[in-house]
Scaffold this motif. Structure first.
Motif, mmCIF file in Angstrom:
data_model
loop_
_atom_site.group_PDB
_atom_site.id
_atom_site.type_symbol
_atom_site.label_atom_id
_atom_site.label_comp_id
_atom_site.label_asym_id
_atom_site.label_seq_id
_atom_site.Cartn_x
_atom_site.Cartn_y
_atom_site.Cartn_z
ATOM 1 N N HIS A 34 -9.744 3.054 -3.150
ATOM 2 C CA HIS A 34 -9.215 3.734 -1.930
ATOM 3 C C HIS A 34 -7.946 4.221 -2.098
ATOM 4 C CE1 HIS A 34 -12.846 2.320 0.016
ATOM 5 N NE2 HIS A 34 -12.528 1.128 -0.110
ATOM 6 N N ALA A 35 -7.391 4.191 -3.386
ATOM 7 C CA ALA A 35 -5.870 4.717 -3.244
ATOM 8 C C ALA A 35 -5.618 5.640 -4.656
ATOM 9 C CB ALA A 35 -5.118 3.663 -3.375
ATOM 10 N N PRO A 36 -4.834 6.321 -4.780
ATOM 11 C CA PRO A 36 -4.444 6.898 -6.127
ATOM 12 C C PRO A 36 -3.895 6.032 -7.259
ATOM 13 C CG PRO A 36 -3.124 7.756 -4.318
ATOM 14 C CD PRO A 36 -3.941 6.696 -3.731
ATOM 15 N N PRO A 37 -4.224 6.297 -8.134
ATOM 16 C CA PRO A 37 -3.908 5.343 -9.172
ATOM 17 C C PRO A 37 -2.435 4.967 -9.309
ATOM 18 C CG PRO A 37 -5.519 6.490 -10.173
ATOM 19 C CD PRO A 37 -5.156 7.156 -8.916
ATOM 20 N N ALA A 38 -1.703 6.061 -9.443
ATOM 21 C CA ALA A 38 -0.120 6.078 -9.294
ATOM 22 C C ALA A 38 0.414 5.213 -8.178
ATOM 23 C CB ALA A 38 0.329 7.419 -9.136
ATOM 24 N N SER A 39 -0.218 5.099 -7.147
ATOM 25 C CA SER A 39 0.298 4.353 -5.820
ATOM 26 C C SER A 39 -0.013 2.790 -6.165
ATOM 27 C CB SER A 39 -0.324 4.759 -4.647
ATOM 28 O OG SER A 39 -1.878 4.302 -4.531
ATOM 29 N N LEU A 40 -0.892 2.189 -7.262
ATOM 30 C CA LEU A 40 -1.305 1.236 -7.431
ATOM 31 C C LEU A 40 -0.532 0.419 -8.512
ATOM 32 C CD1 LEU A 40 -5.161 1.541 -7.090
ATOM 33 C CD2 LEU A 40 -3.559 0.557 -5.509
ATOM 34 N N VAL A 41 0.269 1.179 -9.427
ATOM 35 C CA VAL A 41 1.014 0.558 -10.427
ATOM 36 C C VAL A 41 2.061 -0.319 -10.308
ATOM 37 C CG1 VAL A 41 2.640 1.369 -12.525
ATOM 38 C CG2 VAL A 41 0.713 2.962 -11.673
ATOM 39 N N GLY A 42 2.834 -0.130 -9.243
ATOM 40 C CA GLY A 42 3.575 -1.280 -8.823
ATOM 41 C C GLY A 42 3.319 -2.565 -8.366
ATOM 42 N N ASN A 43 2.403 -2.263 -7.563
ATOM 43 C CA ASN A 43 1.458 -3.611 -7.225
ATOM 44 C C ASN A 43 0.760 -4.266 -8.229
ATOM 45 O OD1 ASN A 43 0.566 -5.696 -5.308
ATOM 46 N ND2 ASN A 43 -1.491 -4.486 -5.081
ATOM 47 N N ALA A 44 0.207 -3.425 -9.269
ATOM 48 C CA ALA A 44 -0.664 -4.159 -10.506
ATOM 49 C C ALA A 44 0.724 -4.987 -11.268
ATOM 50 C CB ALA A 44 -1.324 -3.179 -11.214
#
Length: 75
Positions: A34-44
């Motif tokens: 549900h989110a664009p990949p770039a928005s998940l990088v920091g959390n990952a």
């Protein structure tokens, strides 16, 4: 018989993985739907760092360096 053997191989591989890391990965994958990949990088990156520094992560590293199975792996 072939399907059962393939299933057993996959299950064995899954059970070799750290349970907490698997749970964290499932959570990240659910978020990725549900989110664009770039928005998940920091959390990952944060999840990966916490996992590596956890007791489970330390056991995984010790097992790797000691050329042994981790404590969570079935014998």
């Amino acid at each position: 018989a072939l399907l059962d053997a393939a299933l057993q191989r996959v299950l064995h591989q899954i059970l070799q993985c750290a349970p907490g890391a698997l749970a964290a990965t499932k959570t990240l994958l659910a978020q990725a739907r549900h989110a664009p990949p770039a928005s998940l990088v920091g959390n990952a990156a944060a999840v990966s760092s916490r996992s590596a520094q956890s007791e489970e992560g330390q056991e995984g590293l010790a097992a790797f360096l000691g050329k042994r199975e981790p404590q969570w792996a079935p014998q």
